[in-house]
Design an enzyme around this catalytic site. Sequence first.
Site, PDB file in Angstrom:
ATOM      1  N   SER A 128      23.696 -49.477  18.362  1.00  0.00           N
ATOM      2  CA  SER A 128      22.528 -48.799  18.527  1.00  0.00           C
ATOM      3  C   SER A 128      21.356 -49.530  19.301  1.00  0.00           C
ATOM      4  O   SER A 128      21.203 -50.801  19.191  1.00  0.00           O
ATOM      5  CB  SER A 128      21.576 -48.303  17.357  1.00  0.00           C
ATOM      6  OG  SER A 128      22.535 -47.335  16.535  1.00  0.00           O
ATOM      7  N   GLU A 243      35.758 -45.672  11.921  1.00  0.00           N
ATOM      8  CA  GLU A 243      34.927 -45.720  11.204  1.00  0.00           C
ATOM      9  C   GLU A 243      34.756 -44.084  10.642  1.00  0.00           C
ATOM     10  O   GLU A 243      34.498 -44.119   9.349  1.00  0.00           O
ATOM     11  CB  GLU A 243      33.715 -46.020  12.015  1.00  0.00           C
ATOM     12  CG  GLU A 243      32.256 -45.927  11.220  1.00  0.00           C
ATOM     13  CD  GLU A 243      31.312 -46.530  12.056  1.00  0.00           C
ATOM     14  OE1 GLU A 243      31.038 -46.202  13.306  1.00  0.00           O
ATOM     15  OE2 GLU A 243      30.206 -47.016  11.690  1.00  0.00           O
ATOM     16  N   ASN A 371      25.349 -36.823  12.120  1.00  0.00           N
ATOM     17  CA  ASN A 371      26.268 -35.533  11.886  1.00  0.00           C
ATOM     18  C   ASN A 371      26.013 -34.387  13.324  1.00  0.00           C
ATOM     19  O   ASN A 371      26.632 -33.424  13.212  1.00  0.00           O
ATOM     20  CB  ASN A 371      25.812 -34.964  10.413  1.00  0.00           C
ATOM     21  CG  ASN A 371      26.521 -35.737   9.452  1.00  0.00           C
ATOM     22  OD1 ASN A 371      27.126 -36.636   9.823  1.00  0.00           O
ATOM     23  ND2 ASN A 371      26.396 -35.240   8.222  1.00  0.00           N
TER      24      ASN A 371
END
Length: 388
Positions: A128, A243, A371
Amino acid sequence: MRLEYTQSQRVFRKEVRAWLADNLPAKPLQSLDTAEGFEQHREWEKTLFDGGWSAVTWPKEYGGRGLGLIDWLIFEEEYWGAGAPMRVNQNGIFLLAPTLMEYGTDEQKARFLPRMASGEDIWAQGWSEPGAGSDMAALRCKAERDGDDYIINGQKTWSTRAVYADWLFGLFRTDPSAPRHQGMSFVLLPLDLPGISIRPIRQLNGQPGFAEIFFDNVRVPAGNRLGDEGAGWRIAMATAGFERGLMLRSPGRFQQTAKALVNLYKANQERADRDPGIRDAVIRGYVAAEAYALSTYRTASKLVKGGRIGAEASTNKIFWSELDLKLHETAMQILGARGELLPHAPEAAGIGQWLDGFLFAQAGPIYAGTNEIQRNIIAERVLDLPRS
């Protein structure tokens, strides 16, 4: 897929159970998001390594046991069932290691994997950036080639446990003129290099579990690049698949939480049954955890037969992150005001771990790719829906 363990797998399960019974820490370790707790968990990694349990699926020459994915699932079930500590090197062992096995050179594997298995090197993840969270194609942190080195400038953020970790793996833009999903390279670097500044970011519980990392003309050997220059996106997507799809969150973890929830409900049944929805939520949570376990066994069986994890990894990620949230929300409903007790509060009497788990579960729908992004992937790559 065969829903039956072999005799050797049953023997293996007994061996795991016996070792854990003999070697688990006598007292719970402190949080791995504190300096003291981090070092306690590093020691635990060494204990696992010495016992041969650090990475059961790895080849023996790198510190593993050379076992299969089904054995790993059995190990994880026993590990979480025994109440063993969180793995402080999960970014390295469960995410980077499979990527190294697939894309690393022999020299890189020999250099990094044994020290990772023993806990000598704890790894953080550098995905990130400000303005490039789940949309990794927007990252801007640069790695410019200078002879045999890269010169890195820019910033990473939300890097889990980078405050204490030894090494970082991440994506860096090596060709700023290339299209968004190209011109990036996967680079490994120690976090004590000159020019690196690390600033802790406190979590909801006040502990410095995250960090932002600043790079100011940091020089890294080109030999620390994983795969070809410019191939970073493809390699990072493989890491993200590990992951989301299988390794980061094994079903044993959620099965154990679901069992603990059932026990919590039984211990507080009179109070819990005042809300008829709680009993149903406990049942649904338990069944969902078992369903996730069966789904993971199916994925593992597919991989054992030579298959690969595809876009279904996104479905898994949504499922386990929302399951974890629902399990802990139900526990907090059962506990009522007592659910706000911190683990170290004198009155907590063993229930404080639910608040810790509840706070951590809030992050599940965000980390490893939000999500919302996973639903976009499913819509476009699984359902073949048009981009809106």
